[in-house]
Design an enzyme around this catalytic site. Structure first.
Site, mmCIF file in Angstrom:
data_model
loop_
_atom_site.group_PDB
_atom_site.id
_atom_site.type_symbol
_atom_site.label_atom_id
_atom_site.label_comp_id
_atom_site.label_asym_id
_atom_site.label_seq_id
_atom_site.Cartn_x
_atom_site.Cartn_y
_atom_site.Cartn_z
ATOM 1 N N TYR A 98 0.798 -1.152 0.045
ATOM 2 C CA TYR A 98 0.012 -0.101 0.267
ATOM 3 C C TYR A 98 0.795 0.970 -0.096
ATOM 4 O O TYR A 98 0.656 2.122 -0.785
ATOM 5 C CB TYR A 98 -0.925 0.088 1.219
ATOM 6 N N ASN A 121 -12.272 0.530 -6.628
ATOM 7 C CA ASN A 121 -11.772 -0.340 -7.915
ATOM 8 C C ASN A 121 -13.261 -0.981 -8.503
ATOM 9 O O ASN A 121 -13.488 -2.031 -8.063
ATOM 10 C CB ASN A 121 -10.710 -0.945 -7.883
ATOM 11 N N CYS A 129 -6.221 -4.927 -8.155
ATOM 12 C CA CYS A 129 -6.041 -4.333 -6.866
ATOM 13 C C CYS A 129 -5.668 -5.467 -5.961
ATOM 14 O O CYS A 129 -5.014 -5.183 -5.092
ATOM 15 C CB CYS A 129 -7.262 -3.686 -6.489
ATOM 16 N N HIS A 130 -5.871 -6.864 -6.325
ATOM 17 C CA HIS A 130 -5.257 -7.942 -5.696
ATOM 18 C C HIS A 130 -3.808 -7.947 -5.424
ATOM 19 O O HIS A 130 -3.337 -8.787 -4.432
ATOM 20 C CB HIS A 130 -5.856 -9.364 -6.208
ATOM 21 N N GLU A 160 -0.958 -16.278 -9.908
ATOM 22 C CA GLU A 160 -0.066 -15.494 -10.595
ATOM 23 C C GLU A 160 1.372 -15.724 -10.128
ATOM 24 O O GLU A 160 2.413 -15.059 -10.798
ATOM 25 C CB GLU A 160 -0.317 -13.992 -10.399
#
Length: 168
Positions: A98, A121, A129-130, A160
């Site tokens: 953040y 979002n 945003c993840h 990912e």
């Protein structure tokens, strides 16, 4: 005109909304039976069809980024700037804290406010945003089914290959 369609994914059913020019929302409907759209919407809107195809490829592990126009809708200038910096600078397989995102954005917004911006979002997954995590853990996540936000975030980061080692 608004077009809507849905796709079943490992993190639940996603509803995708398009205005024919840009993707305007990605949501988790409260129940799969309430997922919007019909097969005809995807046939009438090539952008919606492409968005559903790209999301399907992402979840199948065949795609790592999205090439779709999107419209964040009415947002503050700061929210718009932060979400665009996120989209432009944090790629597949990466995370940012953040605080780092606050600094990258150049908006002077404090790190603690970035979480609220991520919650605003309207296009999760596509605007990733993840990939924004706390310096000492996953942080929060407003996506996913009811009560499944952090499980959804963890799944996306694992998918990912981006779950920070300290969080295993």
């Amino acid at each position: 005109m608004t077009y809507s369609g849905s796709i079943t994914t490992p993190v639940g059913v996603l509803a995708v909304h398009s205005d024919g020019v840009a993707i305007t929302r990605v949501t988790w409907p409260r129940s799969a039976s309430r997922a919007p759209g019909s097969p005809q919407d995807a046939e009438r809107d090539p952008l919606l069809a492409e968005a559903l195809a790209q999301l399907g490829a992402y979840f199948a592990g065949e795609r790592s980024d999205f090439d779709l126009p999107f419209d964040l809708g009415p947002q503050s200038d700061v929210t718009n700037a932060v979400l665009h910096v996120l989209y432009d600078t944090v790629g597949h397989g990466e995370t940012v804290t953040y605080g780092e995102l606050a600094e990258r954005s150049g908006t002077a917004v404090p790190a603690r406010a970035i979480g609220s911006i991520m919650g605003a979002n309207p296009i999760p997954i596509i605007v990733p945003c993840h990939r924004v995590v706390a310096s000492d853990g996953l942080g929060g996540y407003s996506g996913g089914g009811p009560g499944e936000g952090l499980l959804t975030k963890r799944w996306l980061l694992e998918h990912e290959g981006a779950l920070p080692a300290a969080l295993f």
